[in-house]
Design an enzyme around this catalytic site. Structure first.
Site, mmCIF file in Angstrom:
data_model
loop_
_atom_site.group_PDB
_atom_site.id
_atom_site.type_symbol
_atom_site.label_atom_id
_atom_site.label_comp_id
_atom_site.label_asym_id
_atom_site.label_seq_id
_atom_site.Cartn_x
_atom_site.Cartn_y
_atom_site.Cartn_z
ATOM 1 N N GLY A 107 9.079 -3.772 0.361
ATOM 2 C CA GLY A 107 10.141 -3.207 -0.466
ATOM 3 C C GLY A 107 10.102 -1.710 -0.407
ATOM 4 O O GLY A 107 9.162 -1.110 0.115
ATOM 5 N N GLY A 140 11.847 1.944 -2.579
ATOM 6 C CA GLY A 140 12.707 2.474 -3.622
ATOM 7 C C GLY A 140 12.777 3.968 -3.488
ATOM 8 O O GLY A 140 12.264 4.537 -2.516
ATOM 9 N N PHE A 152 11.241 6.146 -4.831
ATOM 10 C CA PHE A 152 10.014 6.917 -4.987
ATOM 11 C C PHE A 152 8.861 6.309 -4.218
ATOM 12 O O PHE A 152 7.708 6.548 -4.523
ATOM 13 C CB PHE A 152 9.648 7.035 -6.465
ATOM 14 C CG PHE A 152 9.961 5.807 -7.214
ATOM 15 C CD1 PHE A 152 9.052 4.782 -7.288
ATOM 16 C CD2 PHE A 152 11.224 5.642 -7.809
ATOM 17 C CE1 PHE A 152 9.355 3.625 -7.934
ATOM 18 C CE2 PHE A 152 11.520 4.469 -8.461
ATOM 19 C CZ PHE A 152 10.610 3.457 -8.526
ATOM 20 N N GLY A 153 9.168 5.490 -3.239
ATOM 21 C CA GLY A 153 8.064 5.022 -2.415
ATOM 22 C C GLY A 153 8.328 3.696 -1.745
ATOM 23 O O GLY A 153 9.295 3.003 -2.039
ATOM 24 N N VAL A 213 6.718 -0.084 -0.612
ATOM 25 C CA VAL A 213 5.747 -1.039 -1.122
ATOM 26 C C VAL A 213 5.252 -1.909 0.029
ATOM 27 O O VAL A 213 6.047 -2.390 0.843
ATOM 28 C CB VAL A 213 6.380 -1.926 -2.215
ATOM 29 C CG1 VAL A 213 5.332 -2.837 -2.824
ATOM 30 C CG2 VAL A 213 7.021 -1.065 -3.281
ATOM 31 N N LYS A 238 2.086 0.429 -3.755
ATOM 32 C CA LYS A 238 3.232 1.327 -3.717
ATOM 33 C C LYS A 238 2.745 2.704 -3.278
ATOM 34 O O LYS A 238 1.942 3.334 -3.965
ATOM 35 C CB LYS A 238 3.884 1.407 -5.098
ATOM 36 C CG LYS A 238 5.027 2.393 -5.136
ATOM 37 C CD LYS A 238 5.804 2.295 -6.427
ATOM 38 C CE LYS A 238 6.349 0.893 -6.563
ATOM 39 N NZ LYS A 238 7.397 0.772 -7.539
ATOM 40 N N ASP A 278 14.682 2.564 -15.539
ATOM 41 C CA ASP A 278 15.278 2.122 -14.283
ATOM 42 C C ASP A 278 15.271 0.598 -14.186
ATOM 43 O O ASP A 278 14.847 0.032 -13.183
ATOM 44 C CB ASP A 278 14.532 2.755 -13.100
ATOM 45 C CG ASP A 278 15.348 2.658 -11.813
ATOM 46 O OD1 ASP A 278 16.585 2.485 -11.903
ATOM 47 O OD2 ASP A 278 14.748 2.733 -10.728
#
Ligand SMILES: *[C@@H]1O[C@H](CO)[C@@H](O)[C@H](O)[C@H]1NC(C)=O
Ligand SMILES: *[C@@H]1O[C@H](CO)[C@@H](O)[C@H](O)[C@H]1NC(C)=O
Ligand SMILES: *[C@@H]1O[C@H](CO)[C@@H](O)[C@H](O)[C@H]1NC(C)=O
Ligand SMILES: *[C@@H]1O[C@H](CO)[C@@H](O)[C@H](O)[C@H]1NC(C)=O
Ligand SMILES: *[C@@H]1O[C@H](CO)[C@@H](O)[C@H](O)[C@H]1NC(C)=O
Ligand SMILES: *[C@@H]1O[C@H](CO)[C@@H](O)[C@H](O)[C@H]1NC(C)=O
Length: 928
Positions: free
Chosen positions: A607, A609, A611-612, A614, A628, A726
């Site tokens: 995954g 997002g 901010f990083g 995964v 993450k 979020d």
């Protein structure tokens, strides 16, 4: 002996001073409080008035009304229009009956000309609503009661308009069995009408003519709602002869010396009864005050519309009273009466004189509220009787709770929260607090409490205990371990000693006991380490490696360690005592090489997002993890990262993805979480995992419930509260069993104690972002509620939050689209077709309506997450019941056909569903 007597006398005179002063000049048991008054005085009736200046609440204001010269009506005491109650406490004698009278003359005391409206209560019982309709008219409320405790409280509360105020409070003690009723243990008498017939003036009769100072209104007073439809031939009669009134309710002689007579054979009246319809105590007072010749008689009946049985008894005053000028008082102790009462006395055919009536009295039964259950709190406040907070008076919970506590909403409420932080409390923690069986929160921090911690086993619901910053000594009671709901225990900065019960450390608990020099945690994790070594050498090696690298990180240049340091780092108190400390103390620190090994050099990306990214990983012990890797600009610095890690390590909840540790090496920051096997909710709704068959409605509701619980924990279970910021369907992860957990606290920030929080950058995801937060940058928990509402809409519709195609022209947004459909009653138009017909329309509506409330434009209009959770749980119940009915009746063709037509239809068919369940209850008459 004499000294003790003197002491007793002093105590009595202190408590009774205002209440029974100068009782020599008037009846004993009279109290006349001039609210807002400044001095003692005796009025023209001979009543002694005292100011209520001992009251610590409220303000006093002078008023001036033309023609109102009575001193007690030249002042008022008024109270803030807030959510509190303001009480007067009066001493009474138990097992004695009293009349209490409260009067209210507005007189525009606030120069506002807004007529106040507020409630008055007698103890825990709602007495009346005071609604001023004229600045110069005195509102009067009277109640007759049997005292069952040595004090009574009269409280003002619930200001609907204007400020609550009061002009006088009068207490009058009755004699003997006056106003004894069979129901007095459970009902008060609220005075509705007390009329003196044939009065010689408009002035009421009261003290000293009435020794109990009842107010007998004159029947000639022109009051709009009073006594109309007087029959022709009604005459006043009176006498100067003494009347024997010494029986029953002891009406005043002066009242009995006047009467009306229906010279044409009838007396008729109509009057409005305040407080009715209802059940009342209704009595008439008769005395023969005319001279009847030997051959004359006066016999009559009372006639009430629709109450034929009332008309049976015949009154013959002289015979019934055993003579002339004597009182006869027939009546009903329990009669159903309307608001507008029309009554007639008609002479019997064999009577030579028409009916006669001296007085009547009608009181309404007011059911007594027994008040809250936790009477023991009284033992606590007497310990602090000189403190303002202990003087609020009245019932602890009713009609509104004391300002420093909260109660549940049971018919007989119990105390659930006590907030007595920083109140200068001394002495031991009052043991009676431990008898509050429904207590959930106890805040006693910042006082000077001494002694040891009591045993809280009597409060099994206790969730939050704040005892920090006191001077408590002794050991922690081991019973703390057995509090099943305990989530927070704050003990820091006391003088507690001994060891922390090991069971406490195993609990999912925020526990702080720093600053208790002699209180230690047993060094149990060292033993734990040994066990691990015994069972799995590999894991132990890993663990030791991590510890060592964490120590290196902590110590910086000082790259050596010894056994003691390791032990110290193992036995540190938790949670860590300060945000400045290295995160190593609270969170597990992984080395980069651990992570690299676990993720096979970041092989499998699962995954990503804002901010990083995964990655999937598997530790040597087989535990699957999600790592993450934060993009380098996610955190401004090491400090912020530490804060984040500390925050994360403190959050534990079944419905939050478990945080396992972190790694910060070579400029890279990583967070390690448990791995969730079934991916994100998003994927199941409209992603790769649906494949034309999606999760069913009840499963979706369960996922919503799980996620809601996780969010509720962030909002209400963490102190200070945590706002996720979020929430979205890709942040709701599903485990092996398809239970949901909320993930990604990467953007979470500590919210400042309920107050809104101004942050510099708006963060969140388009489609889920609270528009109010976007505009104002004021972050509150209601921003999460907005995002959660969007998720609910996704669950209903299987649509993405933002779409360029799916919502028709000029609409890209699920909120706008769903709102349009739901508000026009067309819920079918948004339901995910993949759900087929396998849902109950009621539960669907419930969620749809709640979702719309969550996405209201303004935060204050949105429900709390707990509120939403309740509706989700209701919907689940509906869905389960329907499912059971479906299965149970699967052989019943007619029902099945009703049900399937139901699912295709819309609102109208909801009614069919109601019919169905009604039918069910008829078939199975069980407990409800
Ligand atoms: C009123 O009288 C009582 C006792 O008679 C006295 O203690 C009190 O101080 C008086 N109050 C005022 C305001 O004069
Ligand atoms: C007030 O008193 C004056 C004179 O004493 C009288 O004329 C007037 O009617 C009174 N008003 C009311 C409302 O009683
Ligand atoms: C307060 O008063 C209003 C209007 O009189 C009433 O509707 C409301 O129920 C009252 N609230 C309480 C807590 O008694
Ligand atoms: C109250 O009762 C006592 C004793 O029965 C009697 O002496 C007294 O006069 C009564 N008071 C009134 C006001 O009737
Ligand atoms: C507590 O006591 C101190 C000193 O006696 C006083 O200054 C302070 O106002 C008190 N605080 C409260 C809340 O009563
Ligand atoms: C524990 O209490 C101390 C002293 O009040 C405080 O400085 C520290 O931040 C607290 N630790 C946690 C984790 O809340």
């Amino acid at each position: 002996m004499a000294r003790r007597f003197l002491l007793l006398f002093l105590v009595l005179s202190v408590t009774l001073v205002l209440l029974l002063d100068s009782s020599s000049a008037q009846m004993p048991g009279f109290v006349s409080l001039d609210c807002g008054g400044k001095e003692n005085f005796t009025d023209e009736l001979g009543l002694n008035w005292a100011p209520d200046d001992y009251l610590i609440y409220g303000e006093t204001t002078d008023i001036s009304i033309a023609n109102e010269t009575r001193k007690q009506y030249t002042t008022v005491r008024h109270f803030p229009a807030d959510s509190r109650k303001y009480c007067y406490k009066l001493n009474v004698m138990r097992r004695t009956r009293y009349l209490i009278r409260a009067t209210f003359l507005y007189g525009n005391f606030d120069n506002n000309n807004v007529y106040p409206k507020f409630d008055i209560s007698f103890g825990a019982t709602h007495w009346s609503t005071i609604e001023i309709s004229d600045a110069t008219t005195i509102e009067v409320r009277e109640l007759i009661f049997l005292a069952s405790s040595p004090t009574i409280d009269v409280c003002l509360s619930n200001a609907t308009t204007g400020q609550p105020f009061i002009s006088t409070l009068e207490l009058r003690q009755f004699n003997g069995s006056v106003y004894l009723t069979p129901f007095e243990e459970h009902f008060y008498l609220s005075v509705s009408a007390r009329i003196n017939f044939g009065a010689d003036s408009e002035a009421p009769v009261r003290y000293p003519d009435d020794p109990f100072d009842r107010i007998w209104e004159s029947d000639s007073l022109k009051k709009a709602n009073y006594l109309v439809d007087v029959a022709a031939g009604t005459m006043k009669v009176s006498t100067k002869l003494p009347i024997d009134v010494n029986r029953d309710e002891m009406p005043p002689e002066k009242v009995m010396q006047t009467a009306v007579v229906g010279t044409n054979g009838s007396l008729t009246y109509r009057l409005n009864l305040d407080g009715f319809p209802g059940f009342g105590w209704a009595f008439t007072y008769f005395a023969e005050i005319e001279d009847l010749k030997p051959d004359e008689s006066r016999k009559f009946r009372l006639v009430l519309p629709d109450q034929p049985e009332v008309s049976k008894p015949v009154v013959n005053i002289q015979e019934n009273a055993h003579g002339k000028n004597r009182v006869y008082e027939p009546g009903y102790t329990n009669l159903s009466l309307p608001f507008v009462l029309s009554f007639r006395f008609g002479k019997t055919s064999d009577s030579s004189r028409g009916p006669l009536l001296n007085a009547m009295e009608i009181n309404k039964y007011l059911e007594r509220n027994d008040g809250s259950l936790d009477g023991v709190i009284a033992n606590v406040i007497v310990l602090y009787s000189s403190d303002d907070w202990a003087q609020e008076g009245g019932d602890p919970c009713l009609p509104v709770p004391w300002s420093w506590l909260q109660c549940n909403s049971d018919p007989r409420p119990s105390i659930t929260e006590i907030h007595l932080s920083s109140k200068n409390l001394t002495g031991n923690i009052p043991s009676d607090l431990t008898k509050l069986s429904k207590l959930v929160e106890l805040w006693l921090d910042g006082n000077s409490l001494t002694g040891s911690m009591p045993d809280f086993s009597g409060c099994p619901d206790l969730k939050i205990i704040h005892l920090e910053n006191n001077q408590l000594t002794g050991e922690l009671p081991s019973s703390l371990v057995n509090l099943p709901n305990l989530r927070e225990l704050h003990l820091q900065s006391n003088m507690l000693s001994g060891t922390v019960p090991s069971g406490l450390l195993d609990k999912n608990l925020v526990l702080n006991y720093t600053g208790n020099v002699d209180l230690h945690e047993r060094r149990r994790r060292v033993r734990h380490l040994n066990i691990i070594i015994g069972s799995s050498v590999g894991a132990a090696v890993l663990l030791i490696a991590t510890i060592v690298s964490c120590l290196f990180l902590r110590k910086g240049k000082n790259r050596h360690y010894d056994q003691d340091q390791i032990r110290d780092s193992l036995s540190v108190q938790r949670p860590v005592s300060s945000l400045n400390d290295a995160p190593a103390e609270a969170a597990h620190c992984f080395t980069l090489s651990d992570i690299e090994a676990a993720t096979k050099m970041f092989e499998k990306k699962i995954g990503s997002g804002g901010f990083g990214v995964v990655y999937y990983g598997k530790l040597k012990d087989g535990k699957e993890i999600a790592v993450k890797v934060l993009t380098s600009n996610s955190y401004q610095g090491k400090r912020e990262f530490s804060n984040e890690v500390i925050l994360l390590s403190r959050i534990h909840h079944r419905n939050l993805v478990q945080f396992l540790g972190y790694c910060q090496e070579e400029g890279r920051s990583m967070l390690v979480y448990e791995f969730m096997h079934n991916g994100t909710l998003k994927e199941h709704l409209y992603g790769a995992l649906t494949r034309g068959q999606s999760i069913n409605w009840i499963k979706r509701l369960e996922i919503a419930e799980d996620a809601g619980k996780g969010i509720e924990y962030l909002h209400t279970g963490c102190v200070p509260a945590i706002i996720h910021r979020d929430l979205k369907s890709s942040n709701i992860l599903l485990d092996k069993h398809m239970r949901a957990k909320v993930s990604d606290f990467g953007l979470s920030k500590l919210a400042v104690d309920g107050a809104s929080h101004v942050s510099s950058i708006v963060r969140g995801t388009v489609g889920y972002l609270d528009p109010e937060y976007y505009i104002s940058q004021q972050l509150t928990d209601k921003s999460d509620v907005y995002s959660f509402g969007v998720i609910l809409l996704e669950l209903i519709s299987g649509q993405e939050a933002i779409s360029n195609e799916n919502f028709g022209v000029n609409c890209r947004n699920i909120v706008q689209w769903a709102k349009m459909h739901i508000e026009s009653g067309d819920i079918q138009g948004i339901i995910d077709p993949l759900l087929r017909d396998e849902y109950d329309i009621q539960s669907m509506w419930k969620i749809a309506e709640k979702a719309l409330m969550c996405v209201q434009p303004h935060g204050h209009m949105r429900p709390s997450i707990s509120d939403v959770l309740k509706d989700i749980q209701d919907a689940i119940l509906i869905e389960r019941e329907t499912a059971m009915a479906r299965e149970g009746n699967s052989d019943d063709m007619s029902r099945n056909s009703i049900h399937s037509s139901l699912n295709m239809g819309s609102l109208d068919l909801g009614a069919t569903e109601n019919y169905l369940s009604l039918d069910d209850t008829i078939a199975r008459p069980t407990a409800r």
